[in-house]
Motif scaffolding. Structure first.
Motif, mmCIF file in Angstrom:
data_model
loop_
_atom_site.group_PDB
_atom_site.id
_atom_site.type_symbol
_atom_site.label_atom_id
_atom_site.label_comp_id
_atom_site.label_asym_id
_atom_site.label_seq_id
_atom_site.Cartn_x
_atom_site.Cartn_y
_atom_site.Cartn_z
ATOM 1 N N LEU A 1 39.245 43.435 18.520
ATOM 2 C CA LEU A 1 40.040 44.654 18.352
ATOM 3 C C LEU A 1 41.485 44.469 18.793
ATOM 4 O O LEU A 1 42.381 45.139 18.293
ATOM 5 C CB LEU A 1 39.398 45.818 19.117
ATOM 6 N N ASN A 2 41.700 43.542 19.723
ATOM 7 C CA ASN A 2 43.046 43.281 20.219
ATOM 8 C C ASN A 2 43.715 42.090 19.547
ATOM 9 O O ASN A 2 44.777 41.641 19.978
ATOM 10 C CB ASN A 2 43.017 43.106 21.736
ATOM 11 N N GLY A 3 43.103 41.587 18.473
ATOM 12 C CA GLY A 3 43.705 40.521 17.691
ATOM 13 C C GLY A 3 43.673 39.147 18.324
ATOM 14 O O GLY A 3 44.435 38.265 17.925
ATOM 15 N N LYS A 4 42.796 38.941 19.299
ATOM 16 C CA LYS A 4 42.745 37.660 19.986
ATOM 17 C C LYS A 4 41.714 36.699 19.414
ATOM 18 O O LYS A 4 41.714 35.520 19.764
ATOM 19 C CB LYS A 4 42.481 37.874 21.471
ATOM 20 N N THR A 5 40.828 37.189 18.561
ATOM 21 C CA THR A 5 39.814 36.337 17.956
ATOM 22 C C THR A 5 39.387 36.943 16.621
ATOM 23 O O THR A 5 39.715 38.091 16.327
ATOM 24 C CB THR A 5 38.589 36.167 18.890
ATOM 25 N N GLU A 6 38.697 36.168 15.845
ATOM 26 C CA GLU A 6 38.129 36.636 14.580
ATOM 27 C C GLU A 6 36.620 36.689 14.726
ATOM 28 O O GLU A 6 36.053 35.959 15.528
ATOM 29 C CB GLU A 6 38.498 35.681 13.441
ATOM 30 N N ILE A 7 35.980 37.545 13.958
ATOM 31 C CA ILE A 7 34.525 37.595 13.934
ATOM 32 C C ILE A 7 34.066 37.407 12.498
ATOM 33 O O ILE A 7 34.848 37.539 11.561
ATOM 34 C CB ILE A 7 33.962 38.896 14.547
#
Length: 60
Positions: free
Chosen positions: A35-41
């Motif tokens: 949600l904070n743009g630090k990783t992808e799922i």
């Protein structure tokens, strides 16, 4: 789908992030990072998020 947009939708609909993480099958920390743009799922998880939040799924 943009995590920040999903975060806004979760807030607007009044859901708790822990509930969303549980329903989607993610650890709450992983959801928060997304949600904070630090990783992808995985797209399958994003697709489930969209189903749960009743929003259209799209790539990009």
């Amino acid at each position: 789908m943009n995590g920040k947009l999903i975060k806004e939708i979760i807030k607007k609909k009044g859901f708790k992030q822990n509930y969303i993480a549980s329903e989607v099958g993610l650890h709450p920390v992983t959801l928060n990072k997304y949600l904070n743009g630090k990783t992808e799922i995985k797209d399958s998880k994003v697709h489930r998020l969209c189903e749960l939040l009743e929003v259209d799924f799209f790539y990009g």
